[in-house]
Design a protein around this motif. Structure first.
Motif, PDB file in Angstrom:
ATOM      1  N   HIS A   6      39.849  44.354  34.002  1.00 47.95           N
ATOM      2  CA  HIS A   6      41.294  44.291  34.281  1.00 47.95           C
ATOM      3  C   HIS A   6      42.064  44.696  33.034  1.00 47.95           C
ATOM      4  O   HIS A   6      42.181  43.932  32.073  1.00 47.95           O
ATOM      5  CB  HIS A   6      41.680  42.864  34.674  1.00 47.95           C
ATOM      6  N   HIS A   8      45.738  47.116  31.986  1.00 48.59           N
ATOM      7  CA  HIS A   8      46.852  47.956  32.444  1.00 48.59           C
ATOM      8  C   HIS A   8      47.109  49.043  31.396  1.00 48.59           C
ATOM      9  O   HIS A   8      48.104  49.003  30.652  1.00 48.59           O
ATOM     10  CB  HIS A   8      48.090  47.092  32.683  1.00 48.59           C
ATOM     11  N   VAL A  41      50.380  48.056  40.052  1.00 56.87           N
ATOM     12  CA  VAL A  41      51.228  46.890  40.264  1.00 56.87           C
ATOM     13  C   VAL A  41      52.348  47.141  41.271  1.00 56.87           C
ATOM     14  O   VAL A  41      52.946  46.198  41.791  1.00 56.87           O
ATOM     15  CB  VAL A  41      51.833  46.379  38.938  1.00 56.87           C
ATOM     16  N   HIS A  65      51.645  44.001  43.008  1.00 53.89           N
ATOM     17  CA  HIS A  65      51.576  42.751  42.255  1.00 53.89           C
ATOM     18  C   HIS A  65      52.673  41.795  42.745  1.00 53.89           C
ATOM     19  O   HIS A  65      53.780  42.226  43.054  1.00 53.89           O
ATOM     20  CB  HIS A  65      51.780  43.102  40.777  1.00 53.89           C
ATOM     21  N   GLU A  98      46.482  45.096  41.896  1.00 46.73           N
ATOM     22  CA  GLU A  98      46.486  43.667  41.695  1.00 46.73           C
ATOM     23  C   GLU A  98      47.419  43.031  42.716  1.00 46.73           C
ATOM     24  O   GLU A  98      48.604  43.369  42.759  1.00 46.73           O
ATOM     25  CB  GLU A  98      46.934  43.353  40.268  1.00 46.73           C
ATOM     26  N   ASP A 102      52.231  34.269  42.737  1.00 46.72           N
ATOM     27  CA  ASP A 102      52.653  33.709  41.457  1.00 46.72           C
ATOM     28  C   ASP A 102      53.702  32.633  41.722  1.00 46.72           C
ATOM     29  O   ASP A 102      54.827  32.942  42.113  1.00 46.72           O
ATOM     30  CB  ASP A 102      53.218  34.809  40.549  1.00 46.72           C
ATOM     31  N   TYR A 121      51.063  39.461  50.383  1.00 41.93           N
ATOM     32  CA  TYR A 121      49.669  39.149  50.060  1.00 41.93           C
ATOM     33  C   TYR A 121      48.789  39.294  51.296  1.00 41.93           C
ATOM     34  O   TYR A 121      47.745  39.956  51.267  1.00 41.93           O
ATOM     35  CB  TYR A 121      49.620  37.741  49.486  1.00 41.93           C
ATOM     36  N   HIS A 138      45.785  38.066  41.587  1.00 43.94           N
ATOM     37  CA  HIS A 138      46.575  37.377  40.578  1.00 43.94           C
ATOM     38  C   HIS A 138      46.823  35.969  41.100  1.00 43.94           C
ATOM     39  O   HIS A 138      47.396  35.796  42.182  1.00 43.94           O
ATOM     40  CB  HIS A 138      47.898  38.137  40.393  1.00 43.94           C
ATOM     41  N   ASP A 211      43.221  42.193  30.283  1.00 46.10           N
ATOM     42  CA  ASP A 211      44.590  42.256  30.796  1.00 46.10           C
ATOM     43  C   ASP A 211      45.492  43.028  29.837  1.00 46.10           C
ATOM     44  O   ASP A 211      46.688  42.784  29.765  1.00 46.10           O
ATOM     45  CB  ASP A 211      45.172  40.874  31.081  1.00 46.10           C
TER      46      ASP A 211
END
Length: 282
Positions: A6, A8, A41, A65, A98, A102, A121, A138, A211
């Motif tokens: 993972h 970016h 994302v 994301h 991803e 959250d 999601y 995530h 990350d």
């Protein structure tokens, strides 16, 4: 060989032409990082991560994301579906991601936004099932809700990125076929709970990640006081993965080479398309 599951590398910190990513990736290769996975994302960087993965000889994932859900719409989901269809035969496309939930960012915790996150999601879990791909999720203060929907819409596995939940939640992910991502956060001595998980979870459950450019290990991290005094925050890169891995190996009482081998095997199990890329040129 190490695999950064993972990172970016298309982030602004690596420059508008990704020149920083090219340099960082070259250094990572010198240090034994054989593959990186670059997740998207949002709609605007679906093509960017694909092109960058091909340029660097790495892998990529396509998804929206949760932090970008507030500015996404149903047309973006349709575009994601079309991209997954168009590139279904691309061996470098290894996952839907991803994606996830959250519940840490206050603005995302409002009831309407929680429901919007869940809708995106679930839609992306359905796309993963449709296209036969694992997912990179995530999960931040959202493990139980995320797991609930995974049970309803199982994908056959994937990776729980930047894992920081409980041991019981870890077992639930593992039971669903997931591997758990550990990175720079585990290098901080005060992170007792996370370090205990990194030390005690089954070895076949762990994958490694940076990350990048985020979650720097302790040797790159500048405290608030240091930043106030003018010190820049360190930019994390895949080149840090072997040193991060060495810390986690030490927590487990393993030589780094043993963790490299095990975590690579685990990454190939979580993202099966990676296996064909280990010796594939860019």
């Amino acid at each position: 060989m190490w695999i950064d599951t993972h990172c970016h590398l298309d982030a602004p910190e690596f420059g508008p032409a990704h020149e920083g990513a090219v340099a960082a990736r070259a250094l990572a290769a010198e240090r034994g990082v054989g593959l990186c996975v670059i997740p998207a994302v949002e709609r605007s960087n679906l093509d960017t991560v694909r092109r960058l993965a091909h340029r660097l000889g790495d892998a990529y994932a396509l998804g929206i994301h949760p932090l970008y859900v507030p500015r996404a719409d149903d047309a973006d989901l349709a575009h994601l579906d079309a991209a997954l269809t168009e590139h279904r035969d691309d061996p470098r496309l290894v996952a839907v991601g991803e994606i996830g939930l959250d519940f840490f960012v206050p603005a995302l915790c409002e009831p309407a936004m929680r429901e919007r996150q869940i809708r995106f999601y679930r839609a992306q879990l359905r796309l993963a099932r449709k296209h036969g791909l694992p997912v990179i999720v995530h999960v931040r203060r959202s493990a139980d809700v995320l797991l609930k929907h995974l049970r309803e819409l199982p994908t056959g596995g994937g990776i729980a990125h930047a894992y920081n939940g409980s041991a019981a939640q870890a077992k639930a992910f593992i039971d669903l076929g997931f591997k758990l991502g550990f990175g720079g956060a585990a290098t901080f001595e005060p992170a007792l709970k996370l370090r205990a998980l990194a030390a005690e979870l089954p070895l076949d459950a762990l994958v490694l990640e940076t990350d990048a450019p985020d979650i720097p290990p302790h040797w790159l991290y500048a405290t608030a006081a240091e930043r106030a005094a003018g010190q820049a925050q360190g930019v994390n890169t895949p080149a840090e993965l072997p040193r991060i891995g060495a810390v986690i190996a030490g927590l487990r009482g393993l030589p780094p080479e043993a963790l490299a081998q095990a975590s690579t095997t685990n990454a190939l199990a979580a993202l099966p398309r990676l296996a064909a890329l280990r010796h594939k040129p860019a």
